[in-house]
Structures are given as C-alpha cells and as structure tokens.
Design an enzyme around this catalytic site. Structure first.
Site, PDB file in Angstrom:
ATOM      1  N   ARG A 175       6.181 -16.422  -9.426  1.00 11.29           N
ATOM      2  CA  ARG A 175       7.192 -15.736 -10.482  1.00 11.29           C
ATOM      3  C   ARG A 175       8.471 -16.153 -10.479  1.00 11.29           C
ATOM      4  O   ARG A 175       8.886 -17.201  -9.421  1.00 11.29           O
ATOM      5  CB  ARG A 175       7.416 -14.311  -9.718  1.00 11.29           C
ATOM      6  CG  ARG A 175       6.143 -13.428  -9.719  1.00 11.29           C
ATOM      7  CD  ARG A 175       6.665 -12.149  -9.134  1.00 11.29           C
ATOM      8  NE  ARG A 175       5.618 -11.560  -8.314  1.00 11.29           N
ATOM      9  CZ  ARG A 175       5.585 -10.898  -7.374  1.00 11.29           C
ATOM     10  NH1 ARG A 175       6.766 -10.460  -6.680  1.00 11.29           N
ATOM     11  NH2 ARG A 175       4.419 -10.401  -6.891  1.00 11.29           N
ATOM     12  N   GLU A 232       4.418  -3.778   7.916  1.00  7.65           N
ATOM     13  CA  GLU A 232       4.418  -2.434   7.078  1.00  7.65           C
ATOM     14  C   GLU A 232       3.502  -1.395   7.113  1.00  7.65           C
ATOM     15  O   GLU A 232       3.698  -0.189   7.354  1.00  7.65           O
ATOM     16  CB  GLU A 232       4.174  -2.996   5.484  1.00  7.65           C
ATOM     17  CG  GLU A 232       5.228  -3.953   5.152  1.00  7.65           C
ATOM     18  CD  GLU A 232       4.876  -5.140   4.087  1.00  7.65           C
ATOM     19  OE1 GLU A 232       4.067  -5.725   4.344  1.00  7.65           O
ATOM     20  OE2 GLU A 232       5.443  -4.902   2.884  1.00  7.65           O
ATOM     21  N   ARG A 262       0.385   2.953   0.834  1.00  5.45           N
ATOM     22  CA  ARG A 262       1.464   2.350   0.323  1.00  5.45           C
ATOM     23  C   ARG A 262       1.469   2.426  -1.072  1.00  5.45           C
ATOM     24  O   ARG A 262       0.572   2.433  -1.868  1.00  5.45           O
ATOM     25  CB  ARG A 262       1.185   1.089   0.740  1.00  5.45           C
ATOM     26  CG  ARG A 262       2.392  -0.127   0.233  1.00  5.45           C
ATOM     27  CD  ARG A 262       2.173  -1.591   0.489  1.00  5.45           C
ATOM     28  NE  ARG A 262       3.087  -2.255   0.075  1.00  5.45           N
ATOM     29  CZ  ARG A 262       3.131  -3.761   0.217  1.00  5.45           C
ATOM     30  NH1 ARG A 262       2.179  -4.094   0.827  1.00  5.45           N
ATOM     31  NH2 ARG A 262       4.230  -4.174  -0.238  1.00  5.45           N
ATOM     32  N   ASN A 276      -3.907   0.474   1.710  1.00  8.36           N
ATOM     33  CA  ASN A 276      -2.964  -0.194   0.659  1.00  8.36           C
ATOM     34  C   ASN A 276      -3.879  -0.875  -0.566  1.00  8.36           C
ATOM     35  O   ASN A 276      -4.590  -1.551  -0.231  1.00  8.36           O
ATOM     36  CB  ASN A 276      -2.298  -1.436   1.315  1.00  8.36           C
ATOM     37  CG  ASN A 276      -1.397  -2.147   0.434  1.00  8.36           C
ATOM     38  OD1 ASN A 276      -1.381  -1.986  -0.723  1.00  8.36           O
ATOM     39  ND2 ASN A 276      -1.045  -3.242   1.170  1.00  8.36           N
ATOM     40  N   HIS A 324       9.260  -4.337  -1.469  1.00  9.24           N
ATOM     41  CA  HIS A 324       9.425  -4.622   0.129  1.00  9.24           C
ATOM     42  C   HIS A 324      10.136  -3.968   0.920  1.00  9.24           C
ATOM     43  O   HIS A 324      10.517  -4.335   2.367  1.00  9.24           O
ATOM     44  CB  HIS A 324       9.814  -6.347   0.302  1.00  9.24           C
ATOM     45  CG  HIS A 324       8.955  -7.419  -0.543  1.00  9.24           C
ATOM     46  ND1 HIS A 324       9.446  -8.282  -0.812  1.00  9.24           N
ATOM     47  CD2 HIS A 324       7.462  -7.500  -0.671  1.00  9.24           C
ATOM     48  CE1 HIS A 324       8.451  -9.214  -1.458  1.00  9.24           C
ATOM     49  NE2 HIS A 324       7.394  -8.588  -1.361  1.00  9.24           N
TER      50      HIS A 324
END
Ligand code: ADP
Length: 402
Positions: free
Chosen positions: A241, A384, A91, A7, A180
């Site tokens: 964010r 993940e 990923r 990743n 996600h």
C-alpha cells in the site's frame, strides 16, 4: 471459561481457543483457501501433533464446521462436547463511529456491521459471515464483536476530520477511523506494565509494523491520533500500500494511464508500497536481503519506509507534547533489529537512543533503550486474539452479573 476467537478473511479463517482461567491458548489454527481449490485446515492443539486436513470447503460455515470437528476429535482435539465453548469473540474490521468498544452481537449489531460494508467492502462481509456461521453452529454461545477501529474512537475531531467539504463527512462518513486498534491498545498496556506505571499516566507511541503498518499516539490511556485513515491505505508506506500521497496524483495517474476506479484502487492497495518501489517483493525480509546485495531500489524502499515512521514519531511527539515510551510490534517491529535501529537512528534530540546489544532480540518482550535514553524503547509482541478473548469474557460475565 473457554472462549473461541475467530478472525475471518475473505478466503481464510484464523482461530484460537482460550482457557480464560489461566489465559492459556489451548488450540491455534487456520483454514485457508475457503471457496477455492486446495482448501485446507491447519490445526494445532497444545501438546498434540499438528493436524493438517485437505478437503473442499465451500464457505465460512463449512470452515467452522471443520474447526468444530477438529476441536471435538479424540485424536487432535481438546473438547468432549461443543457446549464447553461458552462464548465466541470475532475480529471485525470496521465499526465506523458506531462502536467505540467490543460489543455483544445481536440483530441490531449485525445490521450496523452490514451497513459499514460500504466503508470496508473487503473485510466486513467475511467478518459477518463468520458471526452468522458461528451463531448457527454454536447456538448456545453468545457472540462478541471486537472492532479494529474501536480504540481510535477517542481521536478528537481536529485529528479525524479531512479538509474536504463538510457535507461529505455528513453524507458519507468521510473521516479518519484508524485500524489495528486492538493491537495498539494491547501493546500500549503491556508497555505500561513493563515500565511499572499506570497506562493513563504515560505518553506512548506504538508502531505496528507488519504487512499493513500504522503508528498511534496514546495519551491518557486513549488513542489521540493514528496514521491509518478512512481506509487502511493512509499513513506509512506498507508492503503493497502506498500510504500518504498528494491526492492530485490519483486523478493524474488515472488520466495518463487510462485507469478506472477499480484499477487505481488495485494499484494503490496491491502494487505500491515497498513492492512498487523495490520491484522485488512486499516481504521486508526479501527486500532487506536484496538491499544487502546492493539493489538500490530495495535500499530506497527501506529508506522511504523508515523515513515515514520517523516522520510520524516526530509528529506524534508534538501531538502528545512529550514521550515516555516508543513501542515496536507486529512482524517487522518484533523481528527486524535493522529496521528498529534505522528508525531510532539520529533521534537522540527527541530522547530516543537504543542499545545495539539489547536491540538484538526477536519476537519477545524487551526494553532496548540505553540507560540514559529518556524515552523507553520497547519491543512488545502483539496479541490481538487475547484482547478479543478478554473482552468476550468480560462482556459475558457482565451479562451474567458475575
Ligand atoms: P500482517 O499481519 O499485516 O500480514 P505481520 O505482522 O505478520 O503482517 O508482518 C508481516 C511482515 O513482517 C512481512 O512483510 C515480513 O516482511 C515481516 N517480517 C517478519 N519477520 C521478519 C524478520 N525476521 N525480518 C524482517 N521482516 C520480518
């Protein structure tokens, strides 16, 4: 079969080596500060001492070289020869509307990932660098790309279209993509296993609440709607964010504060969210602590976050026409009983009630709902990397006709 999962971020590379016979993690590691001063490798093989190495690492290729060296080391490693790694899973942030599932990497796939840099300028470039470096350094191992957006490709057009001039969708691909996805899919499937029913039979809302946060409505085993959008900025208030805004606010601030596009992007992505609201931190632990000490803005930031999650849950119950399971995952969702309790408070009308004692868990799978809650409320730690490793194995076996 041993599968390496990679990743890549702009200056970091996380990796895990899986033995897929038992789905066990043999090695976990992180290379930090790639291309910067103070680069280092943290490498942990199962049953061995943690290995930390500080050295100059100028790019992702050097980072993977270092990882391979550590994997082969007699002291910290687990492999005798590099050929033991049969495949590499990567990923990749943005698969646009091209990729609705993980895929074997070839020239064409890399070109598509490159084209999508326009939509994910911070994430797809390092993802591609990781793929190209792994191809060079592990030439015998097929590469697989798993996309954060892929699971959400089932969202219907009524949910992914923005009400803008249609040509903008045609010209630039402006639509909701969602992110996600690997995490939402994994925890949704685990939830079904925990409940003991088939995944496609259940109506599930998954709340991935980390530094980045999103909520997904899952029905028929597919993503029906999700809170992140064209970029990961839409939806919930997050660490830094802003989440959903009245779009008119953007040009208003730009004019009043005399900001360019780069600066406004920076403000919305890096200086907003609970950090901007509280003025304390982007880390929910700091904010919870500060709120407990009486800081009103920290309290406000938590209240806004909780309100956002509640709103999406309500909306997605309407989307799904009901709910069987509500799932919490990622840093906050897995660890903060306070946030879970606040989100589930006064939701009994919707069939959601949790048991404070059962809710007192951290980082492990649990059913935290009361016996009479018609909705199962579950905590499911995300994984993940395991999903990427499984997809990689599946695709490799397919090509070998196994
Ligand atoms: P990401 O992968 O998006 O960086 P994570 O899923 O690792 O995020 O989640 C990080 C967030 O989880 C941090 O902001 C932190 O506030 C929160 N977190 C982790 N542990 C706890 C905890 N025990 N209590 C509250 N928040 C926590």
């Amino acid at each position: 079969m041993k599968v390496l999962v990679i990743n890549c971020g702009s200056s970091s590379l996380k990796y895990q080596l899986f033995d897929m016979e038992q789905e066990t993690v043999m090695v976990k590691g992180l290379v930090e500060r790639i291309g910067l001063e103070g680069a280092q490798l943290n490498h942990q093989s199962k049953g061995k001492e943690k290995h930390v190495q500080m050295t100059d690492i100028s790019d992702h290729k050097e980072a993977i070289e270092l990882v391979i060296e550590a994997l082969l080391s007699s002291e910290h490693g687990v492999l005798d020869k590099i050929e033991e790694i049969e495949a590499v899973g990567h990923r990749v942030a943005h698969g646009g509307d091209v990729f609705s599932a993980s895929t074997l990497v070839d020239f064409q796939v890399k070109e598509e990932i490159r084209k999508l840099i326009e939509l994910a300028p911070l994430h797809n470039p390092p993802n591609l660098l990781g793929i190209e470096a792994a191809e060079k350094l592990l030439p015998g191992a097929p590469q697989v790309a798993a996309f954060d957006t892929a699971f959400h490709q089932t969202i219907p057009s009524k949910a992914y279209m923005y009400s803008l001039p249609y040509e903008l969708y045609e010209k630039y691909g402006i639509r909701k993509y969602g992110f996600h996805g690997t995490s939402h899919l994994y925890v949704g499937q685990r939830a079904a296993e925990m409940i003991g029913m088939d995944f496609p039979e259940l109506k599930i809302i998954t709340c991935h609440l980390g530094n980045g946060a999103s909520v997904t409505a899952i029905g028929n085993g597919q993503s029906q709607e999700t809170s992140m959008g064209f970029t990961p900025l839409e939806g919930l208030t997050m660490g830094t964010r802003c989440g959903d805004l009245d779009p008119a606010i953007v040009p208003f601030i730009m004019e009043k504060e005399n900001l360019g596009t780069e600066e406004i992007n920076q403000m919305l992505n890096k200086k907003s969210g609970v950090l901007g609201l509280s003025g304390v931190s982007s880390d929910f632990r700091d904010i919870e602590e500060s709120a407990a000490q009486g800081n009103d803005r920290a309290k406000l930031a938590l209240d806004v976050f909780v309100q956002d999650v509640k709103k999406y849950i309500g909306a997605y119950i309407a989307t799904l026409n009901g709910l069987d399971a509500l799932v919490f995952t990622a840093g906050l969702g897995e660890n903060s009983k306070e946030i879970r309790a606040a989100i589930c408070q006064d939701m009994d009308y919707l069939g959601i009630t949790i048991d404070p004692e059962k809710n007192n868990v951290r980082g492990k799978e649990a059913d935290i709902s009361t016996k009479d809650s018609s909705v199962k409320v579950l905590v499911v730690p995300t994984n993940e990397e395991l999903v990427i490793a499984r997809d990689t194995k599946r695709l490799i076996c397919l090509t070998r006709n196994e």
